[in-house]
Structure formats: structure tokens, C-alpha cells
Motif scaffolding. Structure first.
Motif, mmCIF file in Angstrom:
data_model
loop_
_atom_site.group_PDB
_atom_site.id
_atom_site.type_symbol
_atom_site.label_atom_id
_atom_site.label_comp_id
_atom_site.label_asym_id
_atom_site.label_seq_id
_atom_site.Cartn_x
_atom_site.Cartn_y
_atom_site.Cartn_z
ATOM 1 N N GLU A 251 9.114 12.637 14.353
ATOM 2 C CA GLU A 251 8.386 11.622 13.600
ATOM 3 C C GLU A 251 9.155 10.297 13.595
ATOM 4 N N ALA A 252 10.469 10.374 13.500
ATOM 5 C CA ALA A 252 11.286 9.162 13.570
ATOM 6 C C ALA A 252 11.106 8.467 14.924
ATOM 7 N N ASP A 253 11.084 9.250 15.992
ATOM 8 C CA ASP A 253 10.860 8.684 17.327
ATOM 9 C C ASP A 253 9.463 8.082 17.429
ATOM 10 N N ASN A 254 8.479 8.731 16.847
ATOM 11 C CA ASN A 254 7.111 8.194 16.858
ATOM 12 C C ASN A 254 7.036 6.874 16.096
ATOM 13 N N LEU B 235 6.410 1.002 16.122
ATOM 14 C CA LEU B 235 6.876 -0.335 15.756
ATOM 15 C C LEU B 235 7.078 -1.201 16.991
ATOM 16 N N ARG B 236 7.661 -0.631 18.018
ATOM 17 C CA ARG B 236 7.925 -1.386 19.247
ATOM 18 C C ARG B 236 6.637 -1.848 19.926
ATOM 19 N N SER B 237 5.555 -1.104 19.773
ATOM 20 C CA SER B 237 4.303 -1.482 20.421
ATOM 21 C C SER B 237 3.328 -2.209 19.489
ATOM 22 N N SER B 238 3.676 -2.355 18.237
ATOM 23 C CA SER B 238 2.792 -3.019 17.271
ATOM 24 C C SER B 238 2.753 -4.529 17.520
ATOM 25 N N PRO B 239 1.591 -5.144 17.311
ATOM 26 C CA PRO B 239 1.513 -6.600 17.432
ATOM 27 C C PRO B 239 2.135 -7.323 16.241
ATOM 28 N N SER B 240 2.451 -6.584 15.190
ATOM 29 C CA SER B 240 3.022 -7.188 13.984
ATOM 30 C C SER B 240 4.532 -7.344 14.116
ATOM 31 N N ARG C 146 19.460 4.166 20.464
ATOM 32 C CA ARG C 146 18.421 4.689 21.362
ATOM 33 C C ARG C 146 17.160 3.834 21.351
ATOM 34 N N TRP C 147 16.750 3.378 20.173
ATOM 35 C CA TRP C 147 15.455 2.705 20.062
ATOM 36 C C TRP C 147 15.524 1.193 19.871
ATOM 37 N N PHE C 148 16.617 0.677 19.315
ATOM 38 C CA PHE C 148 16.612 -0.731 18.904
ATOM 39 C C PHE C 148 17.857 -1.518 19.330
ATOM 40 N N VAL D 67 0.835 -1.192 0.000
ATOM 41 C CA VAL D 67 0.000 0.000 0.000
ATOM 42 C C VAL D 67 0.871 1.243 0.000
ATOM 43 N N VAL D 68 0.328 2.315 -0.523
ATOM 44 C CA VAL D 68 0.971 3.618 -0.456
ATOM 45 C C VAL D 68 0.073 4.486 0.413
ATOM 46 N N GLN D 69 0.548 4.760 1.626
ATOM 47 C CA GLN D 69 -0.231 5.561 2.556
ATOM 48 C C GLN D 69 0.685 6.025 3.669
ATOM 49 N N ASP D 70 0.207 6.906 4.496
ATOM 50 C CA ASP D 70 0.970 7.403 5.614
ATOM 51 C C ASP D 70 1.403 6.237 6.507
ATOM 52 N N TRP D 71 2.650 6.277 6.973
ATOM 53 C CA TRP D 71 3.167 5.174 7.780
ATOM 54 C C TRP D 71 2.345 4.967 9.058
ATOM 55 N N GLN D 72 1.799 6.052 9.607
ATOM 56 C CA GLN D 72 1.019 5.933 10.842
ATOM 57 C C GLN D 72 -0.218 5.068 10.632
ATOM 58 N N LYS D 73 -0.859 5.236 9.498
ATOM 59 C CA LYS D 73 -2.034 4.430 9.166
ATOM 60 C C LYS D 73 -1.632 2.965 8.975
ATOM 61 N N THR D 74 -0.539 2.752 8.266
ATOM 62 C CA THR D 74 -0.072 1.390 8.012
ATOM 63 C C THR D 74 0.237 0.659 9.322
ATOM 64 N N VAL D 75 1.018 1.285 10.196
ATOM 65 C CA VAL D 75 1.395 0.635 11.451
ATOM 66 C C VAL D 75 0.173 0.425 12.343
ATOM 67 N N SER D 76 -0.732 1.397 12.384
ATOM 68 C CA SER D 76 -1.911 1.251 13.250
ATOM 69 C C SER D 76 -2.846 0.143 12.762
#
Length: 121
Positions: A46-49, A54-59, A79-81, A9-18
Motif C-alpha cells: 500500500e505504501a508503494d501504491n 502521488l508521482r502520477s497525480s496532476p496535483s 526508492r520512490w522520492f 476530508v476524511v476518506q480513503d487515501w486512494q479516493k483522495t489522490v484519485s
């Protein structure tokens, strides 16, 4: 993951992850650091978001980016991974006006634990 039906899909990353669910696999290649952003629109916040999402996603997920060169290290990865499985590869970076300014670069793919477990080396 070999028998998975893939949907691109081509869409905002926030929509994809959610929308991602358990059993899904997300691949991200965000423009983090080194002046690698998309038209000055991908901020550090946005990178931090993205990392939080990703860290909280069930995927499962895989995220790729630069890790280090002889001048600097990507603090975002640390810092994140830092505790996530990582695979690295180094290559010669052919960008620069002279040979002296062209240097090796280490790239990284960071994997969620389940994604890492399903990969055989």
C-alpha cells in the motif's frame, strides 16, 4: 497557495489522490517503516501504491516521514522520492526506556517540484 480555499476530508487515501486535480495540494503522512502503521493495515504494498499514485497525480504534494537515525535509513524515501526536493529537520527522539536508547532522528518533507517552487526558504 496562500489564497487557496482548503477542503479537509476524511476518506480513503486512494479516493483522495484519485480526485485530486491540477492546482490541488495533497499532504500525506503515511506510516512507513519503523513499526509505525495504523493497526497493521498499512502494508508495504500500500505504501508503494501511494508513492505511485502521488508521482502520477496532476496535483502537488508534500509527504512527511522519518528519514534516518544512527541505526537505519528509510529506504522508501530513496526508492520512490530520491529525485524530489526534500526539506529535513533533526530532533531528539524522547522514546526509549533509558537515555542511552534515545537518539536523534531526522524527519523529511518531500515535495512535488511545483510545491517546492512555491516555497521560499
Amino acid at each position: 497557495m496562500k489564497c487557496k480555499d482548503w477542503r479537509f476530508v476524511v476518506q480513503d487515501w486512494q479516493k483522495t489522490v484519485s480526485e485530486a486535480r491540477e492546482g490541488d495540494m495533497l499532504y500525506c503522512d503515511p506510516p512507513v517503516g519503523r513499526h509505525t502503521d495504523y493497526y497493521n493495515q498499512f502494508t508495504e504494498d500500500e505504501a508503494d501504491n501511494l508513492a505511485r499514485a502521488l508521482r502520477s497525480s496532476p496535483s502537488d504534494f508534500a509527504i512527511s516521514m522519518w528519514l534516518k537515525n544512527k541505526f537505519r535509513k528509510n529506504d522508501y524515501v530513496t526508492r520512490w522520492f530520491a529525485e524530489f526536493p526534500q526539506r529535513t529537520v533533526s530532533h531528539f527522539y524522547h522514546v526509549g526506556p533509558t537515555e542511552k536508547l534515545r537518539n536523534p532522528m531526522t524527519e523529511v518533507v518531500i515535495l512535488s517540484p511545483n510545491a517546492a517552487a512555491s516555497i521560499t526558504d
